[in-house]
Design a protein around this motif. Sequence first.
Motif, PDB file in Angstrom:
ATOM      1  N   VAL A  97       0.838  -1.202   0.000  1.00  0.00           N
ATOM      2  CA  VAL A  97       0.000   0.000   0.000  1.00  0.00           C
ATOM      3  C   VAL A  97       0.874   1.254   0.000  1.00  0.00           C
ATOM      4  O   VAL A  97       0.591   2.224  -0.712  1.00  0.00           O
ATOM      5  N   VAL A  98       1.952   1.234   0.775  1.00  0.00           N
ATOM      6  CA  VAL A  98       2.863   2.381   0.810  1.00  0.00           C
ATOM      7  C   VAL A  98       3.547   2.555  -0.544  1.00  0.00           C
ATOM      8  O   VAL A  98       3.652   3.669  -1.072  1.00  0.00           O
ATOM      9  N   LYS A  99       4.006   1.442  -1.123  1.00  0.00           N
ATOM     10  CA  LYS A  99       4.730   1.518  -2.394  1.00  0.00           C
ATOM     11  C   LYS A  99       3.848   2.056  -3.517  1.00  0.00           C
ATOM     12  O   LYS A  99       4.295   2.832  -4.365  1.00  0.00           O
ATOM     13  N   THR A 100       2.580   1.647  -3.528  1.00  0.00           N
ATOM     14  CA  THR A 100       1.665   2.088  -4.592  1.00  0.00           C
ATOM     15  C   THR A 100       0.934   3.376  -4.235  1.00  0.00           C
ATOM     16  O   THR A 100       0.070   3.817  -4.979  1.00  0.00           O
ATOM     17  N   LYS A 101       1.274   3.941  -3.052  1.00  0.00           N
ATOM     18  CA  LYS A 101       0.674   5.209  -2.597  1.00  0.00           C
ATOM     19  C   LYS A 101      -0.856   5.122  -2.501  1.00  0.00           C
ATOM     20  O   LYS A 101      -1.569   6.094  -2.774  1.00  0.00           O
ATOM     21  N   SER A 102      -1.325   3.956  -2.091  1.00  0.00           N
ATOM     22  CA  SER A 102      -2.773   3.759  -1.963  1.00  0.00           C
ATOM     23  C   SER A 102      -3.330   4.333  -0.669  1.00  0.00           C
ATOM     24  O   SER A 102      -4.506   4.145  -0.369  1.00  0.00           O
ATOM     25  N   TYR A 103      -2.499   5.009   0.091  1.00  0.00           N
ATOM     26  CA  TYR A 103      -2.951   5.646   1.330  1.00  0.00           C
ATOM     27  C   TYR A 103      -3.417   7.084   1.087  1.00  0.00           C
ATOM     28  O   TYR A 103      -3.905   7.745   2.004  1.00  0.00           O
ATOM     29  N   ARG A 104      -3.278   7.564  -0.136  1.00  0.00           N
ATOM     30  CA  ARG A 104      -3.659   8.936  -0.445  1.00  0.00           C
ATOM     31  C   ARG A 104      -5.177   9.092  -0.496  1.00  0.00           C
ATOM     32  O   ARG A 104      -5.903   8.113  -0.688  1.00  0.00           O
ATOM     33  N   PRO A 105      -5.672  10.334  -0.314  1.00  0.00           N
ATOM     34  CA  PRO A 105      -7.119  10.581  -0.410  1.00  0.00           C
ATOM     35  C   PRO A 105      -7.657  10.095  -1.754  1.00  0.00           C
ATOM     36  O   PRO A 105      -6.979  10.221  -2.782  1.00  0.00           O
ATOM     37  N   PRO A 106      -8.849   9.477  -1.766  1.00  0.00           N
ATOM     38  CA  PRO A 106      -9.806   9.385  -0.644  1.00  0.00           C
ATOM     39  C   PRO A 106      -9.650   8.129   0.211  1.00  0.00           C
ATOM     40  O   PRO A 106     -10.579   7.706   0.886  1.00  0.00           O
ATOM     41  N   LYS A 107      -8.465   7.501   0.161  1.00  0.00           N
ATOM     42  CA  LYS A 107      -8.290   6.225   0.844  1.00  0.00           C
ATOM     43  C   LYS A 107      -7.562   6.355   2.179  1.00  0.00           C
ATOM     44  O   LYS A 107      -7.142   5.352   2.754  1.00  0.00           O
TER      45      LYS A 107
END
Length: 208
Positions: A97-107
């Motif tokens: 999740v960190v590598k793919t930057k899936s923590y960015r809004p809206p997530k």
Amino acid sequence: MAQKRGFLNHIRPRGVSEKAMSFGYTFCLGGVSFLAFVVLGFTGILLMFHYLPGEKSGYASVTTLASVIPFGGLIRDLHFWAGQVMVISVSLHMVRVVKTKSYRPPKEWNWLVGMSLLVLTLVLDFTGYLLRGSQESGAAAAVAVHILTLLPGIGRPLAQMFLGGASAANSSTLMVYVWHCVALPFLALWLQMFHFWKIRKDGGVRPL
């Protein structure tokens, strides 16, 4: 009724993007984690039929399961290894999740839910280790109690609430047993269901 239909549509949508199904993007780490959780739940229920928490009964129960109960050793091994698989897969899932930057809004909120699930997984693994009732788990319990008591003001109440007086002589307490077998698994299951729903609601696992 509309909210219910919306929830079901997000859990089981009519279509899923090709990118979301790509193994190379997700490595199916979330699915592996949930499968390990299901195995843990099933084997844990079977183990509960023969396990008794307590200073003497905890370790005796583990020994009986391994040497007397038919397939007891196999079930306990499955439970143990499923726990280790879940710890590894959840940790790798967070790295992905960190590598793919899936923590960015809206997530960002689902990222916090995922972090909570990681902490819960580690706590479940630790409390399961304490229920062995061995000298090693007793030493781990004593260290955990000491660390919690270092917290000013709330340390001792937290140690009593979560560990119930666990010590080097008795790590298999009723309090630890209830947390490991009832409270924490139900909380983890609820958070996982919310996590899956939020993934669908936010547009799946594809890159933002």
